[in-house]
Scaffold this active site. Sequence first.
Site, PDB file in Angstrom:
ATOM      1  N   ASN A   6       0.870  -1.064  -0.036  1.00  0.00           N
ATOM      2  CA  ASN A   6       0.068  -0.118  -0.101  1.00  0.00           C
ATOM      3  C   ASN A   6       1.036   1.092  -0.027  1.00  0.00           C
ATOM      4  OD1 ASN A   6      -1.397   2.338   1.108  1.00  0.00           O
ATOM      5  ND2 ASN A   6      -3.254   0.919   1.801  1.00  0.00           N
ATOM      6  N   ASP A   8      -0.174   4.389  -0.077  1.00  0.00           N
ATOM      7  CA  ASP A   8      -0.757   5.573   0.228  1.00  0.00           C
ATOM      8  C   ASP A   8       0.105   6.736   0.832  1.00  0.00           C
ATOM      9  OD1 ASP A   8      -3.251   4.425  -0.397  1.00  0.00           O
ATOM     10  OD2 ASP A   8      -4.035   4.169   1.587  1.00  0.00           O
ATOM     11  N   HIS A   9       0.977   6.285   1.647  1.00  0.00           N
ATOM     12  CA  HIS A   9       1.949   7.214   2.394  1.00  0.00           C
ATOM     13  C   HIS A   9       2.976   7.749   1.749  1.00  0.00           C
ATOM     14  CE1 HIS A   9      -0.969   6.717   5.454  1.00  0.00           C
ATOM     15  NE2 HIS A   9      -0.645   5.562   5.772  1.00  0.00           N
ATOM     16  N   ARG A  17       3.138  19.004   1.127  1.00  0.00           N
ATOM     17  CA  ARG A  17       3.578  20.085   0.588  1.00  0.00           C
ATOM     18  C   ARG A  17       2.500  20.450  -0.748  1.00  0.00           C
ATOM     19  NH1 ARG A  17       8.780  22.205   1.730  1.00  0.00           N
ATOM     20  NH2 ARG A  17       8.786  21.976   3.977  1.00  0.00           N
ATOM     21  N   HIS A  42      -5.795   3.592  -1.590  1.00  0.00           N
ATOM     22  CA  HIS A  42      -6.894   3.980  -1.066  1.00  0.00           C
ATOM     23  C   HIS A  42      -7.142   5.263  -1.308  1.00  0.00           C
ATOM     24  CE1 HIS A  42      -9.467   4.133   2.872  1.00  0.00           C
ATOM     25  NE2 HIS A  42     -10.294   4.592   1.802  1.00  0.00           N
ATOM     26  N   ARG A  44      -9.590   8.175  -0.856  1.00  0.00           N
ATOM     27  CA  ARG A  44     -10.293   8.526   0.324  1.00  0.00           C
ATOM     28  C   ARG A  44     -11.042   9.813  -0.103  1.00  0.00           C
ATOM     29  NH1 ARG A  44      -8.582   6.471   5.646  1.00  0.00           N
ATOM     30  NH2 ARG A  44     -10.619   7.573   6.541  1.00  0.00           N
ATOM     31  N   ARG A  48      -7.138  13.005   0.811  1.00  0.00           N
ATOM     32  CA  ARG A  48      -5.859  13.362   1.772  1.00  0.00           C
ATOM     33  C   ARG A  48      -4.711  12.771   1.196  1.00  0.00           C
ATOM     34  NH1 ARG A  48      -7.137   9.822   7.340  1.00  0.00           N
ATOM     35  NH2 ARG A  48      -9.314  11.040   6.899  1.00  0.00           N
ATOM     36  N   HIS A  49      -4.695  11.733   0.617  1.00  0.00           N
ATOM     37  CA  HIS A  49      -3.298  11.141  -0.161  1.00  0.00           C
ATOM     38  C   HIS A  49      -3.300  10.836  -1.591  1.00  0.00           C
ATOM     39  CE1 HIS A  49      -4.967   7.516   1.426  1.00  0.00           C
ATOM     40  NE2 HIS A  49      -4.674   7.720   2.812  1.00  0.00           N
ATOM     41  N   GLU A  69      -8.659   0.409  -3.012  1.00  0.00           N
ATOM     42  CA  GLU A  69      -9.504   0.499  -1.770  1.00  0.00           C
ATOM     43  C   GLU A  69     -10.262   1.520  -1.810  1.00  0.00           C
ATOM     44  OE1 GLU A  69      -7.318   0.669   1.709  1.00  0.00           O
ATOM     45  OE2 GLU A  69      -6.384  -1.282   1.460  1.00  0.00           O
ATOM     46  N   THR A  99      -6.817   6.354  10.088  1.00  0.00           N
ATOM     47  CA  THR A  99      -6.479   5.425   9.248  1.00  0.00           C
ATOM     48  C   THR A  99      -7.997   4.501   9.240  1.00  0.00           C
ATOM     49  OG1 THR A  99      -5.224   3.509   8.488  1.00  0.00           O
ATOM     50  CG2 THR A  99      -5.359   4.012  10.934  1.00  0.00           C
ATOM     51  N   THR A 100      -8.006   3.713   8.436  1.00  0.00           N
ATOM     52  CA  THR A 100      -9.484   2.894   8.528  1.00  0.00           C
ATOM     53  C   THR A 100      -9.406   2.049  10.049  1.00  0.00           C
ATOM     54  OG1 THR A 100      -8.986   2.418   6.295  1.00  0.00           O
ATOM     55  CG2 THR A 100     -10.651   0.966   7.244  1.00  0.00           C
ATOM     56  N   GLU A 152     -10.636  -9.258   3.159  1.00  0.00           N
ATOM     57  CA  GLU A 152      -9.603  -8.970   3.759  1.00  0.00           C
ATOM     58  C   GLU A 152      -9.839  -8.753   5.157  1.00  0.00           C
ATOM     59  OE1 GLU A 152      -7.439  -5.555   2.146  1.00  0.00           O
ATOM     60  OE2 GLU A 152      -6.454  -5.381   4.136  1.00  0.00           O
ATOM     61  N   HIS A 192      -3.676  -4.573   7.808  1.00  0.00           N
ATOM     62  CA  HIS A 192      -3.658  -3.231   8.776  1.00  0.00           C
ATOM     63  C   HIS A 192      -2.832  -3.507   9.879  1.00  0.00           C
ATOM     64  CE1 HIS A 192      -5.147   0.245  10.276  1.00  0.00           C
ATOM     65  NE2 HIS A 192      -5.835   0.487   9.158  1.00  0.00           N
ATOM     66  N   GLY A 193      -1.731  -2.524  10.062  1.00  0.00           N
ATOM     67  CA  GLY A 193      -0.948  -2.634  11.094  1.00  0.00           C
ATOM     68  C   GLY A 193       0.076  -3.444  10.938  1.00  0.00           C
ATOM     69  N   GLY A 214       1.508  -1.363   4.423  1.00  0.00           N
ATOM     70  CA  GLY A 214       1.740  -0.024   3.779  1.00  0.00           C
ATOM     71  C   GLY A 214       2.522   0.719   4.599  1.00  0.00           C
ATOM     72  N   HIS A 215       1.959   1.283   5.696  1.00  0.00           N
ATOM     73  CA  HIS A 215       2.719   2.179   6.728  1.00  0.00           C
ATOM     74  C   HIS A 215       4.300   1.474   7.038  1.00  0.00           C
ATOM     75  CE1 HIS A 215       3.696   4.446  10.311  1.00  0.00           C
ATOM     76  NE2 HIS A 215       3.367   5.316   9.504  1.00  0.00           N
TER      77      HIS A 215
HETATM   78  N1  PXP Z   1      -5.873  -2.928   4.473  1.00  0.00           N
HETATM   79  C1  PXP Z   1      -6.601  -1.886   4.398  1.00  0.00           C
HETATM   80  C2  PXP Z   1      -8.039  -2.229   4.101  1.00  0.00           C
HETATM   81  C3  PXP Z   1      -6.329  -0.505   4.818  1.00  0.00           C
HETATM   82  O1  PXP Z   1      -7.361   0.324   4.723  1.00  0.00           O
HETATM   83  C4  PXP Z   1      -5.161  -0.135   5.147  1.00  0.00           C
HETATM   84  C5  PXP Z   1      -4.647   1.119   5.315  1.00  0.00           C
HETATM   85  O2  PXP Z   1      -4.938   1.975   4.181  1.00  0.00           O
HETATM   86  C6  PXP Z   1      -3.909  -1.166   4.875  1.00  0.00           C
HETATM   87  C7  PXP Z   1      -4.731  -2.739   4.592  1.00  0.00           C
HETATM   88  C8  PXP Z   1      -2.590  -1.214   4.899  1.00  0.00           C
HETATM   89  O3  PXP Z   1      -2.475  -0.890   6.714  1.00  0.00           O
HETATM   90  P1  PXP Z   1      -0.976  -0.479   6.988  1.00  0.00           P
HETATM   91  O4  PXP Z   1      -0.766   0.898   6.399  1.00  0.00           O
HETATM   92  O5  PXP Z   1      -1.239  -0.122   8.367  1.00  0.00           O
HETATM   93  O6  PXP Z   1      -0.073  -1.434   6.572  1.00  0.00           O
END
Ligand code: PXP
Length: 243
Positions: A6, A8-9, A17, A42, A44, A48-49, A69, A99-100, A152, A192-193, A214-215
Site C-alpha cells: 500500500n 498511500d503514505h 507540500r 486507497h 479517500r 488526503r493522500h 480500496e 486510518t481505517t 480482507e 492493517h498494522g 503499507g505504513h
Molecule cells: N488494508 C486496508 C483495508 C487498509 O485500509 C489499510 C490502510 O490503508 C491497509 C490494509 C494497510 O495498512 P498499513 O498501512 O497499516 O499497513
Amino acid sequence: MRLFVNIDHVATVRQARRTDEPDPVRAAVLVELGGADGITVHLREDRRHISDRDVRVLAATLRTPLNFELATVPEIVDLAVEVAPHQATLVPEKRTEVTTEGGLALTDAAVRDRIAGCLDRLVAAGVRTSLFVDPVPAALDVSAELGADAVELHTGEYANARDASARRHELDRLVAAARHGRDLGLDVHAGHGLTYENVGPVAAVEEIEELNIGHSIVSRAVLVGMESAVRDMAAILRRARGG
Ligand code: PXP
C-alpha cells in the site's frame, strides 16, 4: 502468499507540500522491481493522500495487479468502474479517522444494501471484489452471501494487542476466520498494522493468500533511503563550489 504494498503514505508526504513529489506512481515502479505482487491504494473521499490522477495513471501503467480500496461513495465507485482495476476492496471510511478503524458493518442492513449495489457495478465492470471485514464468522457469512470473491481480514486488533496473550488470542481469531472464509469458498486476504516485527505469525497462516502492508514498508523506505538521499544533496552542494 502474495504481498501487495500500500503506497498511500508516499502520497501523504507529497500532500504535506501539495507538490508533485514523491510521486506514488514512481514509487510503484520501484515497489514492483522490489518483487511485490501488487500495488494497493486507497482513494479517500477527502483525497488526503492518493488522488484520482494517481489511480488513473497506476491503472494504466502498472505491470502488477492494482488493488483499489474504496468506500461505497458513488463518485469513487464510478472511477473504479472507469479504470477497472484488477481488484476493488470495499472499506468503511470515517472522515475523522487517521486510518481505517475497523471492518465493514455487514450486520447493518443499509450498509449491506449499499455494498450489494457497489458489488453489482464492480462485477459488471469485470473487477474482482474483496470486502474488508473484522475476523468474525458473521462478517464472513454475509460476505459469501453477497457474492464477494474475497475478504480482507482486519489485522488491526492483532497488531495493537497489548501483550503476548492478547496477541495469541487475536491470532487465533484470525486463523479461525481464515478457515471459515476458505470453507465458504472465499479467497482470504489480511492487512492493517502489520510490521516487520509482527507479520511472521500472520504470514504463516496457510489460508491467507494475500497481505496488504503499507505504513511499515513506507516507513522503512524513508529510513533505508536517507543516507543516499543526503549523499546526493551533499554532492550537489560540493559541486556548486567547484568541489
Ligand atoms: N488494508 C486496508 C483495508 C487498509 O485500509 C489499510 C490502510 O490503508 C491497509 C490494509 C494497510 O495498512 P498499513 O498501512 O497499516 O499497513
